[in-house]
Design a protein around this motif. Structure first.
Motif, mmCIF file in Angstrom:
data_model
loop_
_atom_site.group_PDB
_atom_site.id
_atom_site.type_symbol
_atom_site.label_atom_id
_atom_site.label_comp_id
_atom_site.label_asym_id
_atom_site.label_seq_id
_atom_site.Cartn_x
_atom_site.Cartn_y
_atom_site.Cartn_z
ATOM 1 N N UNK A 152 6.936 -4.883 3.192
ATOM 2 C CA UNK A 152 5.868 -5.840 3.491
ATOM 3 C C UNK A 152 4.562 -5.140 3.849
ATOM 4 N N UNK A 153 4.646 -4.095 4.652
ATOM 5 C CA UNK A 153 3.434 -3.372 5.037
ATOM 6 C C UNK A 153 2.808 -2.676 3.827
ATOM 7 N N UNK A 154 3.645 -2.064 3.007
ATOM 8 C CA UNK A 154 3.153 -1.369 1.819
ATOM 9 C C UNK A 154 2.461 -2.354 0.863
ATOM 10 N N UNK A 155 3.086 -3.491 0.644
ATOM 11 C CA UNK A 155 2.506 -4.512 -0.249
ATOM 12 C C UNK A 155 1.149 -4.977 0.283
ATOM 13 N N UNK A 156 1.073 -5.176 1.599
ATOM 14 C CA UNK A 156 -0.183 -5.616 2.200
ATOM 15 C C UNK A 156 -1.283 -4.564 2.019
ATOM 16 N N UNK A 157 -0.927 -3.306 2.217
ATOM 17 C CA UNK A 157 -1.918 -2.235 2.148
ATOM 18 C C UNK A 157 -2.348 -1.890 0.725
ATOM 19 N N UNK A 158 -1.420 -1.958 -0.207
ATOM 20 C CA UNK A 158 -1.708 -1.472 -1.564
ATOM 21 C C UNK A 158 -1.789 -2.567 -2.619
ATOM 22 N N UNK A 159 -1.202 -3.715 -2.336
ATOM 23 C CA UNK A 159 -1.117 -4.768 -3.336
ATOM 24 C C UNK A 159 0.039 -4.566 -4.303
ATOM 25 N N UNK A 160 0.742 -3.452 -4.157
ATOM 26 C CA UNK A 160 1.862 -3.126 -5.035
ATOM 27 C C UNK A 160 3.182 -3.276 -4.307
ATOM 28 N N UNK A 161 4.239 -3.506 -5.084
ATOM 29 C CA UNK A 161 5.576 -3.534 -4.500
ATOM 30 C C UNK A 161 5.999 -2.118 -4.142
ATOM 31 N N UNK A 210 1.696 -1.635 11.256
ATOM 32 C CA UNK A 210 1.644 -0.733 10.102
ATOM 33 C C UNK A 210 0.563 -1.110 9.095
ATOM 34 N N UNK A 211 0.219 -2.387 8.998
ATOM 35 C CA UNK A 211 -0.832 -2.759 8.045
ATOM 36 C C UNK A 211 -2.214 -2.322 8.536
ATOM 37 N N UNK A 212 -2.278 -1.898 9.781
ATOM 38 C CA UNK A 212 -3.526 -1.367 10.326
ATOM 39 C C UNK A 212 -3.497 0.155 10.421
ATOM 40 N N UNK A 213 -2.579 0.753 9.710
ATOM 41 C CA UNK A 213 -2.405 2.202 9.712
ATOM 42 C C UNK A 213 -2.497 2.699 8.273
ATOM 43 N N UNK A 214 -2.572 3.996 8.092
ATOM 44 C CA UNK A 214 -2.587 4.512 6.721
ATOM 45 C C UNK A 214 -1.233 4.344 6.035
#
Length: 143
Positions: free
Chosen positions: A113-122, A33-37
């Protein structure tokens, strides 16, 4: 992400060895997921909450604490689509997953976890369906 894509992702990431706690599955899902939108992360979260919500029924969770019930439902999802659908058809297949040796709590944190990695936000977003135990009031006759 539709339901088929969700289950395909679960199957593709499911380890071939026992995975107590679902940690390997969760790590593989997060890595994908961290390699996806971000929209895929949101879609995964929506599908995960939906499949967990569908298992939130009295015939599965009667007698289990809220946490036990949630982590057990996650273990059923981690077992894959075929097993999940089998449990939906035959509730007696649910209880073997109630052992803390097969719980898959880690699956619940994949979107965060994926969202935090992609955006830097919780992750600060509700899904359409709550996966918290006993939130599916239609599934509980005494509620």
């Amino acid at each position: 992400m539709d339901e088929n894509a969700f289950w395909q992702l679960i199957e593709a990431c499911n380890p071939s060895v026992p995975d107590p706690g679902g940690h390997k599955l969760a790590a593989a899902l997060t890595a994908r997921l961290v390699n996806a939108p971000v929209s895929d992360v949101v879609g995964f979260a929506e599908q995960l909450s939906w499949v967990l919500y569908r298992l939130d029924r009295e015939e599965y969770g009667d007698g289990l604490s809220g946490d036990q019930f949630l982590y057990t439902r996650a273990a059923v999802v981690a077992a894959g689509r075929e097993e999940y659908e089998s449990v939906l058809r035959a509730p007696q297949r649910f209880m073997p997953y109630a052992s803390d040796l097969v719980w898959a709590e880690a699956l619940l944190y994949v979107p965060d976890n994926a969202y935090k990695h992609l955006t830097g936000d919780d992750w600060d977003r509700r899904t359409r369906y709550s996966y918290e135990s006993y939130s599916n009031t239609a599934g509980w006759s005494h509620v």
